[in-house]
Every structure is written in C-alpha cells, then in structure tokens.
Enzyme design. Sequence first.
Site, mmCIF file in Angstrom:
data_model
loop_
_atom_site.group_PDB
_atom_site.id
_atom_site.type_symbol
_atom_site.label_atom_id
_atom_site.label_comp_id
_atom_site.label_asym_id
_atom_site.label_seq_id
_atom_site.Cartn_x
_atom_site.Cartn_y
_atom_site.Cartn_z
ATOM 1 N N ARG A 234 2.322 -16.643 31.288
ATOM 2 C CA ARG A 234 1.191 -16.270 31.665
ATOM 3 C C ARG A 234 0.507 -15.601 30.605
ATOM 4 N NH1 ARG A 234 -0.554 -13.204 37.138
ATOM 5 N NH2 ARG A 234 0.146 -11.396 35.895
ATOM 6 N N THR B 144 -5.744 -13.293 30.285
ATOM 7 C CA THR B 144 -6.214 -14.080 31.060
ATOM 8 C C THR B 144 -5.559 -14.676 32.276
ATOM 9 O OG1 THR B 144 -5.508 -16.103 30.274
ATOM 10 C CG2 THR B 144 -7.511 -15.589 29.199
ATOM 11 N N ASP C 290 6.610 -6.306 36.706
ATOM 12 C CA ASP C 290 7.058 -7.662 35.948
ATOM 13 C C ASP C 290 8.415 -8.121 36.245
ATOM 14 O OD1 ASP C 290 7.791 -9.272 33.827
ATOM 15 O OD2 ASP C 290 5.719 -9.130 32.886
ATOM 16 N N ASP D 16 10.596 -8.590 33.210
ATOM 17 C CA ASP D 16 11.083 -7.829 32.359
ATOM 18 C C ASP D 16 11.742 -6.692 33.152
ATOM 19 O OD1 ASP D 16 9.369 -8.169 30.305
ATOM 20 O OD2 ASP D 16 7.746 -6.816 30.647
HETATM 21 C C1 PRP Z 1 5.648 -14.362 36.008
HETATM 22 C C2 PRP Z 1 6.136 -15.138 37.125
HETATM 23 C C3 PRP Z 1 5.744 -16.386 37.592
HETATM 24 C C4 PRP Z 1 4.105 -16.020 37.081
HETATM 25 C C5 PRP Z 1 3.414 -16.005 38.414
HETATM 26 O O1 PRP Z 1 6.139 -15.230 34.938
HETATM 27 O O2 PRP Z 1 7.696 -15.412 36.894
HETATM 28 O O3 PRP Z 1 6.322 -17.315 36.729
HETATM 29 O O4 PRP Z 1 4.253 -14.724 36.189
HETATM 30 O O5 PRP Z 1 1.878 -15.536 38.110
HETATM 31 P P1 PRP Z 1 1.200 -16.572 38.560
HETATM 32 O O6 PRP Z 1 1.104 -16.898 39.949
HETATM 33 O O7 PRP Z 1 -0.411 -15.697 38.246
HETATM 34 O O8 PRP Z 1 0.897 -17.931 37.639
HETATM 35 P P2 PRP Z 1 5.626 -14.441 33.403
HETATM 36 O O9 PRP Z 1 4.705 -15.452 32.982
HETATM 37 O O10 PRP Z 1 5.528 -13.245 33.381
HETATM 38 O O11 PRP Z 1 6.828 -14.870 32.456
HETATM 39 P P3 PRP Z 1 8.331 -14.599 32.482
HETATM 40 O O12 PRP Z 1 8.991 -15.250 33.534
HETATM 41 O O13 PRP Z 1 8.790 -15.020 31.214
HETATM 42 O O14 PRP Z 1 8.609 -12.958 32.348
HETATM 43 N N1 URA Z 2 4.257 -11.861 37.350
HETATM 44 C C1 URA Z 2 5.247 -10.750 37.604
HETATM 45 O O1 URA Z 2 6.338 -10.693 37.068
HETATM 46 N N2 URA Z 2 4.493 -9.760 38.332
HETATM 47 C C2 URA Z 2 3.450 -9.845 39.009
HETATM 48 O O2 URA Z 2 2.977 -9.000 39.831
HETATM 49 C C3 URA Z 2 2.763 -10.923 38.872
HETATM 50 C C4 URA Z 2 3.143 -11.995 37.801
#
Ligand code: PRP
Ligand code: URA
Length: 206
Positions: A102, A106, A197, A200
Amino acid sequence: MALSIIRHPLAQHYLTHLRDETTKPALFRTLARKLTTLLTLEACRSLRTAMLRISTPIEELWSPVLDADLVVVPVLRAGLGMLDAVVDLFPDVSVGYIGLERDEVTAEASAYYHKLPSLQGRTVLLIDPMLATGGSACKATATLRAGGAARVVIVCIVAAPEGVRRVESLHPEVAIYTAALDRGLDDRKFIVPGLGDFGDRLYGTN
Ligand code: PRP
Ligand code: URA
C-alpha cells in the site's frame, strides 16, 4: 458473498493479545499462527472429500479422506505470518505468492511480485491478515481469477466494513473468514481499533 466471523473464545483470546500494543514480535508471530489455524479450520469446512475403503483391526469400511486440490497464497509481506499454520494443516498444499504494497499516502495497493502455481479449476485460500480498504484483497483476487482459480476464499485476522463491501461488490462469489469485523478506517486507512501495522509488528520494523 459470505462473511464469517469466528467467535470461538480461543480465537478471540488470541486476537486480544495480537491487538495489545505491548505484545512483542516473538509472541505476535506465535499468536498469528495459532489464530490462523482456527480460522483455516473454519474456512475449510466445505472442502471436498472422497471415500476410501480401509480395514480397521475389526472390519472394513468406507471412510472419508481429503480430495481437495488446494492452493494457499499469502500476500507479502504480512500474509507470511499466516502461512506456516496452513502448511502445518495441509502439508502437501501448493503455495503461491503475491507481493502487494500500500502506498503510505494514498493507501492504494500496487503489485511488485507474483509467483503462482497452476490455478486452473483449483480452490485458493488467500491469506492476508488485514482487510482494510479491500484494495489489496481485490487486486489479489483478480490475479487469482485471471489465473483460472475456480474458488477464492479470503482468510484474514481483522476486517473493516469498507474492505468487506469492496470485496462484495467486485467479487461477490468470494467468501471471507475473519476473527473480527472492526468499526472502520481512520484517515490513514488503518483499521480502527485494529492492531496497527501487522507487517511491522510481525517483523519488528516500523
Ligand atoms: C497490509 C496488509 C494488506 C493491506 C491491507 O499490507 O497486509 O496486504 O495492508 O490494506 P488494504 O485492504 O487497504 O489494501 P502492507 O501494504 O502494509 O504491506 P506489508 O504486508 O508489506 O507490510
Ligand atoms: N494494513 C495494516 O497492517 N493495518 C491496517 O490497519 C491496515 C492495513
């Protein structure tokens, strides 16, 4: 579309400690794995079985064995925290990977990687812990459908109503299994109350 919220007391216990901001990465990983086991068991209730003729020490009988051509696809990175639980349950499952990230401003998900087995006619468990705006889940589902997947089942840990609605409108045939349907999203598109997150917290990064 079917949304199933798994309210088993043990699932809710694991979720509470995942939400707790004092939970450190080692325990967070353990809880994510245990909770995913419970969610996956529910998500797989309707897997196909076939009857096998076997003999017990007492007599012969027809007895069910799994007959499902299952694929599991974690969405990188956070979905990796759910993968071991599924592989433990289904040791011969095919594993594919989809990388989505993400944008921090945005909240739009963009794809950076995928490596998928043949999906033609197969059932795919799409594992990604957070269903927030639903952008990532919809992009991943579109990729799986384009690859020929017959059925996609989303397993997540926390969902927001916005994400559920988006999946429902773009992919009404997809079932979602989650441990919680939270209140909504904040102005950064994080789930409220959520757990922060997930990636993280899983990997001790920020
Ligand atoms: C997080 C999570 C999903 C996404 C959800 O990933 O693991 O993939 O956000 O959000 P959405 O429904 O608004 O698309 P992130 O992009 O933070 O990446 P990561 O898993 O690498 O931390
Ligand atoms: N991705 C995350 O890891 N946490 C949230 O709350 C939304 C997107």
